[in-house]
Design a protein around this motif. Structure first.
Motif, PDB file in Angstrom:
ATOM      1  N   LEU A  78       0.847  -1.185   0.000  1.00 23.83           N
ATOM      2  CA  LEU A  78       0.000   0.000   0.000  1.00 23.83           C
ATOM      3  C   LEU A  78       0.883   1.236   0.000  1.00 23.83           C
ATOM      4  CD1 LEU A  78      -2.794   1.422   0.399  1.00 23.83           C
ATOM      5  CD2 LEU A  78      -2.457   1.108   2.862  1.00 23.83           C
ATOM      6  N   SER A  79       0.577   2.197  -0.868  1.00 22.06           N
ATOM      7  CA  SER A  79       1.333   3.454  -0.874  1.00 22.06           C
ATOM      8  C   SER A  79       0.380   4.622  -1.021  1.00 22.06           C
ATOM      9  CB  SER A  79       2.378   3.475  -1.995  1.00 22.06           C
ATOM     10  OG  SER A  79       1.751   3.597  -3.267  1.00 22.06           O
ATOM     11  N   GLY A  80       0.825   5.799  -0.552  1.00 24.90           N
ATOM     12  CA  GLY A  80       0.030   7.016  -0.665  1.00 24.90           C
ATOM     13  C   GLY A  80       0.878   8.152  -1.187  1.00 24.90           C
ATOM     14  N   TYR A  81       0.887   9.267  -0.459  1.00 23.89           N
ATOM     15  CA  TYR A  81       1.670  10.447  -0.847  1.00 23.89           C
ATOM     16  C   TYR A  81       3.140  10.070  -1.001  1.00 23.89           C
ATOM     17  CZ  TYR A  81       3.852  15.066  -0.390  1.00 23.89           C
ATOM     18  OH  TYR A  81       4.602  16.190  -0.582  1.00 23.89           O
ATOM     19  N   GLN A  82       3.738  10.423  -2.145  1.00 22.87           N
ATOM     20  CA  GLN A  82       5.096   9.964  -2.436  1.00 22.87           C
ATOM     21  C   GLN A  82       6.168  11.033  -2.263  1.00 22.87           C
ATOM     22  OE1 GLN A  82       5.396   7.616  -5.985  1.00 22.87           O
ATOM     23  NE2 GLN A  82       3.791   6.232  -5.323  1.00 22.87           N
ATOM     24  N   GLY A  83       5.808  12.287  -2.268  1.00 20.44           N
ATOM     25  CA  GLY A  83       6.770  13.335  -1.956  1.00 20.44           C
ATOM     26  C   GLY A  83       7.718  13.675  -3.088  1.00 20.44           C
ATOM     27  N   TYR A 107      -0.779  -4.632  -5.477  1.00 21.67           N
ATOM     28  CA  TYR A 107      -0.299  -3.289  -5.161  1.00 21.67           C
ATOM     29  C   TYR A 107      -1.472  -2.328  -5.213  1.00 21.67           C
ATOM     30  CZ  TYR A 107       2.128   1.212  -5.760  1.00 21.67           C
ATOM     31  OH  TYR A 107       2.548   2.517  -5.643  1.00 21.67           O
ATOM     32  N   CYS A 108      -1.767  -1.682  -4.074  1.00 27.25           N
ATOM     33  CA  CYS A 108      -2.818  -0.680  -3.975  1.00 27.25           C
ATOM     34  C   CYS A 108      -2.161   0.687  -3.852  1.00 27.25           C
ATOM     35  CB  CYS A 108      -3.714  -0.953  -2.768  1.00 27.25           C
ATOM     36  SG  CYS A 108      -5.015   0.277  -2.522  1.00 27.25           S
ATOM     37  N   ALA A 109      -2.391   1.543  -4.834  1.00 27.34           N
ATOM     38  CA  ALA A 109      -1.773   2.872  -4.858  1.00 27.34           C
ATOM     39  C   ALA A 109      -2.841   3.946  -4.727  1.00 27.34           C
ATOM     40  CB  ALA A 109      -0.995   3.073  -6.163  1.00 27.34           C
ATOM     41  N   ASP A 110      -2.687   4.777  -3.715  1.00 20.74           N
ATOM     42  CA  ASP A 110      -3.516   5.972  -3.600  1.00 20.74           C
ATOM     43  C   ASP A 110      -2.750   7.095  -4.289  1.00 20.74           C
ATOM     44  OD1 ASP A 110      -5.288   7.935  -2.929  1.00 20.74           O
ATOM     45  OD2 ASP A 110      -4.830   7.952  -0.786  1.00 20.74           O
ATOM     46  N   PRO A 111      -3.196   7.546  -5.461  1.00 21.99           N
ATOM     47  CA  PRO A 111      -2.414   8.501  -6.259  1.00 21.99           C
ATOM     48  C   PRO A 111      -2.595   9.933  -5.768  1.00 21.99           C
ATOM     49  CG  PRO A 111      -4.407   7.947  -7.432  1.00 21.99           C
ATOM     50  CD  PRO A 111      -4.428   7.124  -6.163  1.00 21.99           C
ATOM     51  N   VAL A 112      -2.058  10.219  -4.600  1.00 20.90           N
ATOM     52  CA  VAL A 112      -2.268  11.518  -3.955  1.00 20.90           C
ATOM     53  C   VAL A 112      -1.582  12.625  -4.753  1.00 20.90           C
ATOM     54  CG1 VAL A 112      -1.948  12.841  -1.845  1.00 20.90           C
ATOM     55  CG2 VAL A 112      -2.397  10.375  -1.707  1.00 20.90           C
ATOM     56  N   MET A 113      -2.375  13.571  -5.224  1.00 17.95           N
ATOM     57  CA  MET A 113      -1.841  14.681  -6.017  1.00 17.95           C
ATOM     58  C   MET A 113      -2.506  16.002  -5.691  1.00 17.95           C
ATOM     59  SD  MET A 113      -1.561  13.015  -9.815  1.00 17.95           S
ATOM     60  CE  MET A 113      -3.203  12.318  -9.790  1.00 17.95           C
ATOM     61  N   GLY A 114      -3.820  15.979  -5.476  1.00 20.73           N
ATOM     62  CA  GLY A 114      -4.542  17.218  -5.281  1.00 20.73           C
ATOM     63  C   GLY A 114      -6.013  16.956  -5.067  1.00 20.73           C
ATOM     64  N   ASP A 115      -6.790  18.044  -5.090  1.00 19.82           N
ATOM     65  CA  ASP A 115      -8.224  17.932  -4.837  1.00 19.82           C
ATOM     66  C   ASP A 115      -8.931  19.154  -5.394  1.00 19.82           C
ATOM     67  OD1 ASP A 115     -10.591  16.888  -3.952  1.00 19.82           O
ATOM     68  OD2 ASP A 115     -10.031  16.799  -1.835  1.00 19.82           O
ATOM     69  N   VAL A 116     -10.229  19.027  -5.563  1.00 19.58           N
ATOM     70  CA  VAL A 116     -11.040  20.140  -6.033  1.00 19.58           C
ATOM     71  C   VAL A 116     -10.928  21.296  -5.044  1.00 19.58           C
ATOM     72  CG1 VAL A 116     -13.391  20.913  -6.508  1.00 19.58           C
ATOM     73  CG2 VAL A 116     -12.639  18.645  -7.267  1.00 19.58           C
ATOM     74  N   GLY A 117     -10.728  22.503  -5.552  1.00 20.43           N
ATOM     75  CA  GLY A 117     -10.632  23.671  -4.695  1.00 20.43           C
ATOM     76  C   GLY A 117      -9.228  23.952  -4.200  1.00 20.43           C
ATOM     77  N   ARG A 118      -8.378  22.939  -4.194  1.00 16.82           N
ATOM     78  CA  ARG A 118      -6.999  23.108  -3.743  1.00 16.82           C
ATOM     79  C   ARG A 118      -6.009  22.987  -4.887  1.00 16.82           C
ATOM     80  NH1 ARG A 118      -5.675  18.972   0.794  1.00 16.82           N
ATOM     81  NH2 ARG A 118      -3.953  20.427   1.195  1.00 16.82           N
ATOM     82  N   GLY A 119      -6.420  22.305  -5.957  1.00 15.49           N
ATOM     83  CA  GLY A 119      -5.496  22.058  -7.048  1.00 15.49           C
ATOM     84  C   GLY A 119      -4.444  21.054  -6.657  1.00 15.49           C
ATOM     85  N   PRO A 127       2.673  14.375 -10.429  1.00 17.85           N
ATOM     86  CA  PRO A 127       1.470  13.883 -11.115  1.00 17.85           C
ATOM     87  C   PRO A 127       1.792  13.052 -12.356  1.00 17.85           C
ATOM     88  CG  PRO A 127       1.138  16.141 -10.418  1.00 17.85           C
ATOM     89  CD  PRO A 127       2.593  15.822 -10.187  1.00 17.85           C
ATOM     90  N   GLU A 128       2.771  13.508 -13.128  1.00 15.09           N
ATOM     91  CA  GLU A 128       3.144  12.766 -14.334  1.00 15.09           C
ATOM     92  C   GLU A 128       3.793  11.429 -13.980  1.00 15.09           C
ATOM     93  OE1 GLU A 128       2.606  16.977 -15.170  1.00 15.09           O
ATOM     94  OE2 GLU A 128       3.856  15.944 -13.700  1.00 15.09           O
ATOM     95  N   PHE A 129       4.591  11.420 -12.914  1.00 19.77           N
ATOM     96  CA  PHE A 129       5.214  10.166 -12.478  1.00 19.77           C
ATOM     97  C   PHE A 129       4.140   9.161 -12.060  1.00 19.77           C
ATOM     98  CE2 PHE A 129       6.924   7.399  -9.161  1.00 19.77           C
ATOM     99  CZ  PHE A 129       8.059   6.888  -9.784  1.00 19.77           C
ATOM    100  N   ILE A 130       3.164   9.638 -11.318  1.00 21.39           N
ATOM    101  CA  ILE A 130       2.080   8.744 -10.893  1.00 21.39           C
ATOM    102  C   ILE A 130       1.319   8.222 -12.105  1.00 21.39           C
ATOM    103  CG2 ILE A 130      -0.123   8.666  -9.681  1.00 21.39           C
ATOM    104  CD1 ILE A 130       1.098  10.563  -7.599  1.00 21.39           C
ATOM    105  N   ARG A 131       1.011   9.120 -13.029  1.00 16.66           N
ATOM    106  CA  ARG A 131       0.253   8.721 -14.228  1.00 16.66           C
ATOM    107  C   ARG A 131       1.016   7.713 -15.079  1.00 16.66           C
ATOM    108  NH1 ARG A 131      -0.020  13.489 -18.116  1.00 16.66           N
ATOM    109  NH2 ARG A 131       2.108  12.736 -18.471  1.00 16.66           N
TER     110      ARG A 131
END
Length: 282
Positions: A78-83, A107-119, A127-131
């Motif tokens: 499991l992974s989340g925010y990658q920094g 492998y479960c990946a939480d692709p943490v990048m942003g959110d509505v209202g925060r960008g 973001p490109e690395f995650i994609r």
């Protein structure tokens, strides 16, 4: 299950592994937490102290686990925010090692990048690395609606748009896509939705939208969903995740705090009540 969770950690409050590990343990799973940072508190406060670990340090910890000869027992990563992308490379290497030792591991990946209202709130290039690198390596991904739109280059206004984008993401590699923070033109007022799309179908669930924003909610959601989906299937996992996560947010709102009330809501994590109807889509 035995889960290798590679994420950030905080001493005070709940974010990263400090949000994901307890729910997994409360659901009866053994967790091997590997920390990418260790901060005093989550960065939403604007001030924090602590250290960002060098990628080589994170890799050394994973190598030490591997040297114990236990990677064949690992059921999931499991992974989340990658920094930084260098940390991402370490995580992908760990995934490859685990799958080499246990081909059934996921492998479960939480692709943490942003959110509505925060960008976007991650470093340029993440973001490109995650994609381009993380998504194709993952079996399960848990983007919010904002992240799904970026990963697929889509605009989501309707359920049909949502399903199309999720299927597009699935075509890049993942079998299962859980979309959180869904609000389309068809979402009921004062509500928020989650949807899951797999090769077997698509389902959604609607919960009330409470007036607060908390850090670590996505980390807990990905962990709880992972805990359920491997044993219960996507539709059941969706309903149980929605119930537990809403209970956590509800307890947090009632407590009037900005920190997730994971301990206070632990019974709802361990024993979700299936309060919300899961609806098949498409």
């Amino acid at each position: 299950m035995k889960i290798l969770s590679i994420q950030s950690s905080v001493a005070y409050g709940h974010a990263g592994n400090s949000s994901a590990v307890f729910p997994l343990q409360r659901l009866g799973h053994e967790v091997w937490p590997v920390y990418t940072v260790h901060f005093s508190n989550h960065t939403g406060y604007g001030q924090w102290k602590g250290v960002v670990f060098e990628p080589s340090t994170v890799a050394d910890v994973i190598s030490g686990i591997e040297e114990r000869g236990v990677l064949p027992e690992c059921d999931a990563v499991l992974s989340g925010y990658q920094g930084a992308s260098a940390i991402g490379e370490v995580i992908l290497d760990a995934v490859a090692r685990v799958k080499d030792a246990n081909p059934r591991a996921v492998y479960c990946a939480d692709p943490v990048m942003g959110d509505v209202g925060r960008g976007f709130f991650v470093q340029p290039g993440i973001p490109e690395f995650i994609r381009d690198r993380v998504v194709p390596a993952a079996d399960i991904v848990t983007p919010n609606q904002f992240e799904l739109e970026f990963l697929t280059g889509s605009e989501i206004h309707s359920v049909a748009d949502l399903l199309g984008a999720a299927q597009q993401l699935r075509s890049k590699g993942p079998e299962t896509v859980l979309v959180t923070s869904v609000q389309t033109d068809e979402t009921p007022a004062d509500s928020v939705q989650m949807a899951v799309v797999t090769g077997k179908g698509a389902w959604s669930v609607t919960t009330p939208l409470l007036p607060l924003y908390v850090s670590g909610g996505g980390d807990a959601t990905a962990a709880i969903f992972l805990a359920h989906v491997l044993s219960d299937g996507a539709a059941v996992a969706l309903g149980r995740t929605a119930d537990s996560v809403f209970s956590i947010i509800e307890a947090t709102h009632e407590a009037g705090t900005r920190e997730l009330q994971l301990v206070g809501a632990q019974e709802a994590i361990a024993h979700p009540r299936d309060r919300f109807e899961v609806t098949r889509l498409g």
